[in-house]
Design an enzyme around this catalytic site. Structure first.
Site, PDB file in Angstrom:
ATOM      1  N   ASP A  36      86.535  -3.774 -31.662  1.00  0.00           N
ATOM      2  CA  ASP A  36      87.156  -4.187 -30.411  1.00  0.00           C
ATOM      3  C   ASP A  36      86.530  -3.467 -29.210  1.00  0.00           C
ATOM      4  O   ASP A  36      86.026  -2.361 -29.346  1.00  0.00           O
ATOM      5  CB  ASP A  36      88.657  -3.855 -30.490  1.00  0.00           C
ATOM      6  N   HIS A  53      79.134  -8.384 -26.138  1.00  0.00           N
ATOM      7  CA  HIS A  53      79.036  -8.883 -27.519  1.00  0.00           C
ATOM      8  C   HIS A  53      77.642  -8.618 -28.088  1.00  0.00           C
ATOM      9  O   HIS A  53      77.488  -8.264 -29.247  1.00  0.00           O
ATOM     10  CB  HIS A  53      79.333 -10.387 -27.573  1.00  0.00           C
ATOM     11  N   LEU A 147      74.694  -1.783 -50.701  1.00  0.00           N
ATOM     12  CA  LEU A 147      75.833  -2.032 -49.810  1.00  0.00           C
ATOM     13  C   LEU A 147      76.140  -3.529 -49.673  1.00  0.00           C
ATOM     14  O   LEU A 147      75.223  -4.337 -49.519  1.00  0.00           O
ATOM     15  CB  LEU A 147      75.531  -1.452 -48.422  1.00  0.00           C
TER      16      LEU A 147
HETATM   17  C1  V07 Z   1      79.508 -10.688 -33.516  1.00  0.00           C
HETATM   18  C2  V07 Z   1      79.056  -8.467 -32.436  1.00  0.00           C
HETATM   19  C3  V07 Z   1      79.914  -7.366 -32.977  1.00  0.00           C
HETATM   20  C4  V07 Z   1      81.152  -7.116 -32.151  1.00  0.00           C
HETATM   21  C5  V07 Z   1      82.230  -8.142 -32.355  1.00  0.00           C
HETATM   22  C6  V07 Z   1      82.080  -9.507 -31.734  1.00  0.00           C
HETATM   23  C7  V07 Z   1      80.688  -9.969 -31.435  1.00  0.00           C
HETATM   24  C8  V07 Z   1      77.261  -9.695 -36.032  1.00  0.00           C
HETATM   25  C9  V07 Z   1      77.616 -10.943 -36.490  1.00  0.00           C
HETATM   26  C10 V07 Z   1      77.195 -11.572 -37.731  1.00  0.00           C
HETATM   27  C11 V07 Z   1      78.051 -12.396 -38.437  1.00  0.00           C
HETATM   28  C12 V07 Z   1      77.648 -12.977 -39.629  1.00  0.00           C
HETATM   29  C13 V07 Z   1      76.400 -12.712 -40.123  1.00  0.00           C
HETATM   30  C14 V07 Z   1      75.531 -11.896 -39.451  1.00  0.00           C
HETATM   31  C15 V07 Z   1      75.923 -11.327 -38.252  1.00  0.00           C
HETATM   32  C16 V07 Z   1      78.517 -11.437 -35.543  1.00  0.00           C
HETATM   33  C17 V07 Z   1      79.984 -12.837 -34.469  1.00  0.00           C
HETATM   34  C18 V07 Z   1      80.170 -11.897 -33.479  1.00  0.00           C
HETATM   35  C19 V07 Z   1      80.696 -14.126 -34.431  1.00  0.00           C
HETATM   36  F1  V07 Z   1      75.994 -13.254 -41.303  1.00  0.00           F
HETATM   37  N1  V07 Z   1      77.876  -9.432 -34.896  1.00  0.00           N
HETATM   38  N2  V07 Z   1      78.655 -10.490 -34.563  1.00  0.00           N
HETATM   39  N3  V07 Z   1      79.161 -12.611 -35.508  1.00  0.00           N
HETATM   40  N4  V07 Z   1      79.713  -9.756 -32.505  1.00  0.00           N
END
Ligand code: V07
Length: 262
Positions: A36, A53, A147
């Protein structure tokens, strides 16, 4: 079995495979994080929310590397909740591009580090390009034995439980499951986390102190660590502090898991 709907292999033994490599037995096996504060981080800098983000995604890489180095077995990250659809359309679109971006820049390193990508949540509602990115990541890393990097994508705990209940009722109706065989352990098998151990440590950043529909069943005995640090500012030292806090509590309550109430 419910998990087949999510294309996941049920293999409870795999998490013990690299036990010998873990030097410190007090490092939590499964860490779950509610990431968050990305929007607030951007606002503080007069930047658009999406910049937060993007920075948050870089923190995911950093924390994944560090958790892997420490011998953590499962890292579950709440990337997108079932509630997040209510955000502005442009923000949702940006978020849906992050998995693709993340993998484009990080997949070679995930392979090198022997990290396996998995997912919980309903990905059928995600845009096609996002589903494709997730599918590629899981496929390419499915032989990796280190992991488990488990992303919660379009995940909501109550939604997960409703699906589990429906599946169980269907199996009872079809005579494949007997009422008397429904136990706490068997219910766990119908959740999206069936092949994973329960989290030992939950971290939530950015000062909010609530669960927001995240892993309600699975967190029954988990230690909670709340910090005011915003997710993009969260680093190796912050993770170490959370783990040290966990270790101290474990030392105090050693062996009394679940019995310290009263
Ligand atoms: C998202 C970055 C981290 C903070 C929280 C919200 C924004 C990595 C992924 C991701 C998801 C699946 C995957 C590889 C990477 C991600 C979303 C948002 C929707 F296989 N960060 N991140 N996906 N944020």
């Amino acid at each position: 079995m419910f998990n087949r709907l999510f294309g996941k292999k049920v293999n409870k033994k795999r998490n013990d495979e690299h036990k010998g490599l873990v030097e410190d037995e007090h490092v939590p096996s499964h860490i779950a994080i509610i990431m968050d504060g990305n929007g607030r981080w951007a606002k503080k800098r007069a930047m658009p929310r999406v910049k937060g983000h993007h920075e948050g995604m870089n923190t995911v890489k950093k924390i994944t590397r560090h958790a892997n180095k420490l011998g953590v077995k499962v890292l579950t990250l709440y990337a997108f909740s079932t509630e997040n659809w209510k955000r502005p359309k442009t923000e949702v679109e940006f978020l849906m591009n992050l998995p693709g971006q993340f993998l484009h820049s990080f997949l070679p390193e995930l392979m090198e580090l022997n990290i396996r990508v998995q997912m919980i949540g309903d990905h059928t509602q995600l845009p096609n390009h996002t589903q494709k990115a997730l599918h590629t990541a899981m496929e390419q890393t499915k032989q990796n034995t280190g992991l488990i990097l488990n992303f919660a994508m379009n995940y909501g705990s109550r939604d997960e439980m409703v699906r589990a209940m429906k599946q169980m009722i269907q199996e009872v109706t079809e005579g494949k499951l007997r009422m008397e065989d429904i136990t706490e352990e068997s219910v766990s098998d119908y959740l999206m986390t069936a092949d994973l151990p329960e989290p030992d440590l939950l971290i939530r950043t950015s000062g909010e102190v609530r669960l927001s529909n995240f892993m309600l069943w699975q967190l029954a005995y988990t230690e909670f660590w709340f910090t005011d640090v915003l997710w993009p500012d969260f680093d190796e030292v912050c993770l170490q502090q959370a783990i040290d806090g966990y270790k101290n509590r474990n030392r105090r309550y050693g062996g009394l898991k679940g019995e310290e109430v009263n």
